[in-house]
Write a protein that holds these residues in place. Structure first.
Motif, PDB file in Angstrom:
ATOM      1  N   GLU A  11       0.836  -1.209   0.000  1.00  0.00           N
ATOM      2  CA  GLU A  11       0.000   0.000   0.000  1.00  0.00           C
ATOM      3  C   GLU A  11       0.867   1.254   0.000  1.00  0.00           C
ATOM      4  OE1 GLU A  11      -3.124   2.049   3.021  1.00  0.00           O
ATOM      5  OE2 GLU A  11      -3.352  -0.121   2.693  1.00  0.00           O
ATOM      6  N   THR A  12       1.953   1.230   0.745  1.00  0.00           N
ATOM      7  CA  THR A  12       2.869   2.371   0.787  1.00  0.00           C
ATOM      8  C   THR A  12       3.503   2.596  -0.576  1.00  0.00           C
ATOM      9  OG1 THR A  12       3.323   1.869   3.094  1.00  0.00           O
ATOM     10  CG2 THR A  12       4.857   3.342   1.990  1.00  0.00           C
ATOM     11  N   LYS A  14       2.180   1.761  -3.496  1.00  0.00           N
ATOM     12  CA  LYS A  14       1.145   2.290  -4.382  1.00  0.00           C
ATOM     13  C   LYS A  14       0.916   3.778  -4.115  1.00  0.00           C
ATOM     14  CE  LYS A  14      -1.448  -1.956  -5.083  1.00  0.00           C
ATOM     15  NZ  LYS A  14      -2.712  -2.656  -4.842  1.00  0.00           N
ATOM     16  N   THR A  15       0.896   4.150  -2.851  1.00  0.00           N
ATOM     17  CA  THR A  15       0.704   5.549  -2.484  1.00  0.00           C
ATOM     18  C   THR A  15       1.883   6.392  -2.970  1.00  0.00           C
ATOM     19  OG1 THR A  15      -0.515   4.856  -0.540  1.00  0.00           O
ATOM     20  CG2 THR A  15       0.231   7.126  -0.581  1.00  0.00           C
ATOM     21  N   GLY A  19       1.695   9.264  -5.719  1.00  0.00           N
ATOM     22  CA  GLY A  19       2.204  10.601  -5.393  1.00  0.00           C
ATOM     23  C   GLY A  19       3.200  11.092  -6.426  1.00  0.00           C
TER      24      GLY A  19
END
Length: 131
Positions: A11-12, A14-15, A19
């Motif tokens: 998830e990090t 993907k974020t 970004g």
């Protein structure tokens, strides 16, 4: 449990990817928007001036009567020459006299005086010789 199989790690990533993509998108937008808008507004302005000035030029002086194609920017050239002529006139003694009368007339009109003085101050600031 390894880092790659960790749901928080995925998830990090993907974020972080989202970004970076968002940053790249806005950077591309900031780089391309000003010249694109400038070109678009210039084309609109030239077309607008040409369409309105073309009607003011007598048929015998209109180059489109003699040439098989239109000359884009002929109206803009006419406006530039007119501005130069007005500038020559207003820098003389008689022109300065008429300009004082012209400004006094605008200053007496209630709502228009505020708009006129604002635009006058804006243009004086933009075209002043001091930095």
């Amino acid at each position: 449990m390894t880092k790659e199989s960790d749901p928080k790690s995925a998830e990090t990533k993907k974020t972080a990817l989202f970004g970076r993509l968002r940053t790249y998108f806005f950077t591309g937008l900031l780089v391309t928007a000003p010249p694109a808008l400038t070109i678009y507004l210039a084309v609109l302005f030239v077309g607008f001036v040409d369409n309105h000035v073309r009607r003011l030029i007598p048929e015998e002086y209109n180059p489109e009567q003699y040439l098989p194609f239109a000359i884009p920017g002929a109206g803009v050239l006419a406006v530039i020459l007119a501005m130069i002529g007005i500038g020559v006139f207003t820098t003389g003694f008689v022109g300065r006299f008429f300009m004082r009368k012209w400004e006094k007339m605008w200053e007496k009109i209630p709502f228009v005086s505020g708009v006129y003085s604002t635009f006058k101050q804006l243009f004086e600031t933009i075209f002043s010789k001091k930095s």
